[in-house]
Design a protein around this motif. Sequence first.
Motif, PDB file in Angstrom:
ATOM      1  N   LEU A 107      -0.805 -22.874   6.002  1.00 49.99           N
ATOM      2  CA  LEU A 107       0.520 -22.273   6.122  1.00 49.99           C
ATOM      3  C   LEU A 107       1.130 -21.989   4.764  1.00 49.99           C
ATOM      4  CD1 LEU A 107       2.207 -24.574   8.791  1.00 49.99           C
ATOM      5  CD2 LEU A 107       1.686 -22.166   9.090  1.00 49.99           C
ATOM      6  N   GLN A 108       2.079 -21.056   4.765  1.00 49.23           N
ATOM      7  CA  GLN A 108       2.980 -20.867   3.644  1.00 49.23           C
ATOM      8  C   GLN A 108       4.392 -21.226   4.106  1.00 49.23           C
ATOM      9  OE1 GLN A 108      -0.191 -20.234   1.877  1.00 49.23           O
ATOM     10  NE2 GLN A 108       1.564 -19.866   0.561  1.00 49.23           N
ATOM     11  N   ASP A 109       5.253 -21.466   3.151  1.00 49.99           N
ATOM     12  CA  ASP A 109       6.631 -21.822   3.456  1.00 49.99           C
ATOM     13  C   ASP A 109       7.278 -20.753   4.333  1.00 49.99           C
ATOM     14  OD1 ASP A 109       9.053 -23.096   3.457  1.00 49.99           O
ATOM     15  OD2 ASP A 109       9.594 -22.525   1.408  1.00 49.99           O
ATOM     16  N   GLY A 110       7.902 -21.213   5.419  1.00 50.52           N
ATOM     17  CA  GLY A 110       8.613 -20.305   6.307  1.00 50.52           C
ATOM     18  C   GLY A 110       7.799 -19.732   7.444  1.00 50.52           C
ATOM     19  N   GLN A 111       6.519 -20.071   7.520  1.00 50.30           N
ATOM     20  CA  GLN A 111       5.672 -19.483   8.554  1.00 50.30           C
ATOM     21  C   GLN A 111       5.717 -20.236   9.879  1.00 50.30           C
ATOM     22  OE1 GLN A 111       1.780 -18.998   6.516  1.00 50.30           O
ATOM     23  NE2 GLN A 111       2.147 -16.797   6.685  1.00 50.30           N
TER      24      GLN A 111
ATOM     25  N   ASN B 175       3.106 -29.571   1.626  1.00 48.63           N
ATOM     26  CA  ASN B 175       2.481 -29.140   0.381  1.00 48.63           C
ATOM     27  C   ASN B 175       1.603 -27.939   0.713  1.00 48.63           C
ATOM     28  OD1 ASN B 175       1.646 -28.974  -2.241  1.00 48.63           O
ATOM     29  ND2 ASN B 175       0.520 -30.897  -2.285  1.00 48.63           N
ATOM     30  N   TYR B 176       2.034 -26.760   0.276  1.00 43.39           N
ATOM     31  CA  TYR B 176       1.343 -25.516   0.608  1.00 43.39           C
ATOM     32  C   TYR B 176       0.367 -25.131  -0.498  1.00 43.39           C
ATOM     33  CZ  TYR B 176       5.512 -25.151   3.586  1.00 43.39           C
ATOM     34  OH  TYR B 176       6.523 -25.399   4.483  1.00 43.39           O
ATOM     35  N   ALA B 177      -0.772 -24.605  -0.099  1.00 47.04           N
ATOM     36  CA  ALA B 177      -1.699 -24.047  -1.075  1.00 47.04           C
ATOM     37  C   ALA B 177      -1.175 -22.702  -1.567  1.00 47.04           C
ATOM     38  CB  ALA B 177      -3.084 -23.859  -0.450  1.00 47.04           C
ATOM     39  N   GLN B 178      -1.511 -22.368  -2.805  1.00 49.74           N
ATOM     40  CA  GLN B 178      -1.124 -21.060  -3.327  1.00 49.74           C
ATOM     41  C   GLN B 178      -1.848 -19.938  -2.595  1.00 49.74           C
ATOM     42  OE1 GLN B 178      -1.718 -21.107  -7.580  1.00 49.74           O
ATOM     43  NE2 GLN B 178      -0.289 -22.797  -7.902  1.00 49.74           N
ATOM     44  N   LYS B 179      -3.081 -20.189  -2.216  1.00 51.32           N
ATOM     45  CA  LYS B 179      -3.874 -19.211  -1.487  1.00 51.32           C
ATOM     46  C   LYS B 179      -3.426 -19.184  -0.026  1.00 51.32           C
ATOM     47  CE  LYS B 179      -8.718 -18.220  -0.292  1.00 51.32           C
ATOM     48  NZ  LYS B 179     -10.127 -18.707  -0.447  1.00 51.32           N
ATOM     49  N   LYS B 180      -3.127 -18.028   0.500  1.00 52.90           N
ATOM     50  CA  LYS B 180      -2.625 -17.901   1.859  1.00 52.90           C
ATOM     51  C   LYS B 180      -3.706 -18.278   2.878  1.00 52.90           C
ATOM     52  CE  LYS B 180       0.868 -14.384   0.906  1.00 52.90           C
ATOM     53  NZ  LYS B 180       1.372 -13.025   1.210  1.00 52.90           N
ATOM     54  N   GLY B 181      -3.279 -18.969   3.933  1.00 51.86           N
ATOM     55  CA  GLY B 181      -4.191 -19.322   5.015  1.00 51.86           C
ATOM     56  C   GLY B 181      -5.249 -20.330   4.639  1.00 51.86           C
ATOM     57  N   TYR B 182      -4.939 -21.194   3.671  1.00 49.45           N
ATOM     58  CA  TYR B 182      -5.957 -22.095   3.129  1.00 49.45           C
ATOM     59  C   TYR B 182      -5.360 -23.474   2.904  1.00 49.45           C
ATOM     60  CZ  TYR B 182      -9.517 -23.782  -0.221  1.00 49.45           C
ATOM     61  OH  TYR B 182     -10.494 -24.502  -0.866  1.00 49.45           O
ATOM     62  N   SER B 183      -6.140 -24.503   3.233  1.00 48.61           N
ATOM     63  CA  SER B 183      -5.820 -25.890   2.885  1.00 48.61           C
ATOM     64  C   SER B 183      -4.404 -26.268   3.343  1.00 48.61           C
ATOM     65  CB  SER B 183      -6.019 -26.090   1.381  1.00 48.61           C
ATOM     66  OG  SER B 183      -5.933 -27.441   1.019  1.00 48.61           O
ATOM     67  N   GLY B 184      -3.703 -27.066   2.569  1.00 47.05           N
ATOM     68  CA  GLY B 184      -2.339 -27.459   2.881  1.00 47.05           C
ATOM     69  C   GLY B 184      -2.247 -28.772   3.631  1.00 47.05           C
ATOM     70  N   THR B 185      -1.204 -29.546   3.321  1.00 50.00           N
ATOM     71  CA  THR B 185      -0.974 -30.844   3.957  1.00 50.00           C
ATOM     72  C   THR B 185       0.497 -30.962   4.333  1.00 50.00           C
ATOM     73  OG1 THR B 185      -0.780 -31.769   1.718  1.00 50.00           O
ATOM     74  CG2 THR B 185      -2.866 -32.129   2.869  1.00 50.00           C
ATOM     75  N   ALA B 186       0.779 -31.914   5.225  1.00 46.02           N
ATOM     76  CA  ALA B 186       2.157 -32.184   5.645  1.00 46.02           C
ATOM     77  C   ALA B 186       2.261 -33.627   6.105  1.00 46.02           C
ATOM     78  CB  ALA B 186       2.584 -31.231   6.767  1.00 46.02           C
TER      79      ALA B 186
END
Length: 252
Positions: free
Chosen positions: A38-42, A56-67
């Motif tokens: 995810l990206q912020d706001g999605q 915590n969003y990855a800079q690359k869209k549609g990739y990785s990320g934790t919450a």
Amino acid sequence: MRLISWNVNGLRACVNKGFLDYFKEADADVFCLQETKLQDGQIQLELGEEYSQYWNYAQKKGYSGTAVFTKRKPLSVRYGMEEDEEPEGRIITLEFENHYIVTVYTPNAKRDLSRLDYRMEWEDRFLAYLRKLDEVKPVIACGDLNVAHREIDLKNWRGNRGNSGFTDEERGKMTTLLAAGFTDTFRHLYPDREDAYTWWSNMPKVRERNVGWRIDYFIASSRLAPSIVDAGIDAHVLGSDHCPIYLEIADE
């Protein structure tokens, strides 16, 4: 205290497959996610006023990320191991009065092992990070660690020896981590339990036949081991190629 960890492999897709039903049923004090993609706001999750949300969003869209979603208000929150050094959004650390909780999505070495060298360097930094935290107060680290540590932790270990997630190098880093004063909470309680897996490939009938890998963990500072009440795997829960895992630990 009840903790849940789940690699959702895309939170928006998982929400459409029953994530919120499981979230409400689990009623965790702390609920950790990996691979949110995810990206912020999605996405806007209505989890109830009792939960604080940290992303915590990855800079690359549609990739990785934790919450992390938590009922207990942390003293502090940190994103990544070092300031502004984790562009893939792989780590969130919550500090509480008596312990740290770290959610982590460990880099995959890739099928062709092209990222194995990076993985090894990352593992060394992550262990150093956990040890530094552990010097202050006990640590509970959870998430998709992308390794089946022992032969018992995957169904077809003979055929997968040397493959990504079951290389000697990756398994060796897990051994080093545990030898540094940390405990695999599931194996602490169930050292010989077989057919206990947290991830299955998307090939036909694989999950139905339980041909899986245990690559999602709760790792805790060994001095917390006497406080472990239960640790388990909710393998019946669908919505991702991983299933949720849980840890119940006595409050200090």
